[in-house]
Design an enzyme around this catalytic site. Structure first.
Site, PDB file in Angstrom:
ATOM      1  N   HIS A 239       0.972   5.266   1.002  1.00 16.28           N
ATOM      2  CA  HIS A 239       0.334   6.318   1.814  1.00 16.28           C
ATOM      3  C   HIS A 239       0.901   7.560   1.829  1.00 16.28           C
ATOM      4  CE1 HIS A 239      -2.089   7.508   5.227  1.00 16.28           C
ATOM      5  NE2 HIS A 239      -1.033   8.132   5.780  1.00 16.28           N
TER       6      HIS A 239
ATOM      7  N   ASN B 117       1.037  -1.214   0.014  1.00 14.82           N
ATOM      8  CA  ASN B 117       0.003  -0.161  -0.065  1.00 14.82           C
ATOM      9  C   ASN B 117       0.991   1.324  -0.057  1.00 14.82           C
ATOM     10  OD1 ASN B 117      -2.562   1.549   0.216  1.00 14.82           O
ATOM     11  ND2 ASN B 117      -2.029   2.061   2.324  1.00 14.82           N
TER      12      ASN B 117
HETATM   13  C1  GRF Z   1      -2.824   8.548  -3.050  1.00 16.18           C
HETATM   14  O1  GRF Z   1      -2.554   9.900  -2.331  1.00 16.18           O
HETATM   15  C2  GRF Z   1      -2.332   7.240  -2.133  1.00 16.18           C
HETATM   16  O2  GRF Z   1      -1.045   7.797  -1.242  1.00 16.18           O
HETATM   17  C3  GRF Z   1      -3.476   7.216  -1.289  1.00 16.18           C
HETATM   18  O3  GRF Z   1      -4.751   7.495  -1.877  1.00 16.18           O
HETATM   19  C4  GRF Z   1      -4.235   8.109  -3.102  1.00 16.18           C
HETATM   20  C5  GRF Z   1      -4.538   7.388  -4.201  1.00 16.18           C
HETATM   21  O4  GRF Z   1      -4.640   8.237  -5.288  1.00 16.18           O
HETATM   22  N1  GRF Z   1      -3.592   5.829  -0.703  1.00 16.18           N
HETATM   23  P1  GRF Z   1      -4.474   7.319  -6.992  1.00 16.18           P
HETATM   24  O5  GRF Z   1      -6.138   6.507  -6.745  1.00 16.18           O
HETATM   25  O6  GRF Z   1      -3.418   6.382  -7.123  1.00 16.18           O
HETATM   26  O7  GRF Z   1      -4.787   8.583  -7.840  1.00 16.18           O
END
Ligand code: GRF
Length: 199
Positions: free
Chosen positions: A111, A109
């Site tokens: 973050h 994941n």
């Molecule tokens: C990103 O900021 C990621 O860190 C978080 O959710 C957002 C997802 O963006 N978990 P995307 O869907 O990849 O554009």
């Protein structure tokens, strides 16, 4: 044959997912995206999957109200597509025990902060960047971690730091952090590929 088969779980835009797919298509990554699952039938992630010719599925509690059954469906779909590594990219749901067990140490994941700070339940999306600004932090960043049963909790495998600028708003910070996430996710996968990072 490619080194790893990738399965994606995404609730929204999937811009990280797209960056990884692009890197696979250009052979920057020796990996093959094989399935996209979203809990949101209207997500951009499902549209992106369709545009790329990748199998895509809408699996949600609306379809499977029993949480165990939903977990089982997700696990079965990932197994059916012979996924090696599961990539969470903006996936807003917890991963169930069956999927966690089947893909132990193989679910990643991203973050948008420096975990273990600014993560966990309720700290997602713009709220993360709002909290960083409210606390007058000088630095934030991006974290890639293995997924376990708690939000934003598993072993951290890679991090980058990003300065917070004096003029930053939560929105400007969010935009700059997200722009950094794309290459960071791809570079981390490269390190997994050449075993600089061991899962
Ligand atoms: C990103 O900021 C990621 O860190 C978080 O959710 C957002 C997802 O963006 N978990 P995307 O869907 O990849 O554009």
């Amino acid at each position: 044959m490619k080194q790893y088969r990738l399965g994606f779980l995404s609730s929204h835009g999937g811009s990280n997912m797209q960056a990884i797919i692009d890197a696979c298509n250009s052979n920057e990554l020796n990996m093959q995206p094989v399935i996209v699952i979203s809990n949101n039938s209207k997500s951009q992630a499902l549209i992106r999957a369709e545009n790329e010719g990748i199998s895509s599925y809408h699996l949600s509690s609306a379809k499977y109200p029993d949480i165990k059954e939903l977990d089982n469906q997700i696990k079965e779909m990932l197994c059916k597509h012979k996924v090696d590594i599961v990539i969470l990219a903006g996936y807003m749901k917890k991963i169930g025990d069956l999927t966690l067990k089947e893909f132990k140490n193989r679910i990643l994941n991203i973050h948008p902060a420096l975990l273990p700070t600014y993560g966990g339940k309720g700290l997602y999306g713009i709220r993360v960047h709002q909290a960083i600004i409210d606390n007058k932090e000088l630095e934030t960043g991006v974290t890639l971690h293995l997924v376990d049963g708690e939000y934003d909790h598993g072993r951290i495998i890679n991090q980058i730091k990003i300065p917070v600028l004096k003029e930053d708003t939560p929105e400007s910070l969010q935009k700059r952090v997200l722009a950094n996430e794309h290459s960071f996710y791809v570079n981390t996968l490269k390190k997994i590929s050449n075993r600089e990072i061991i899962l």
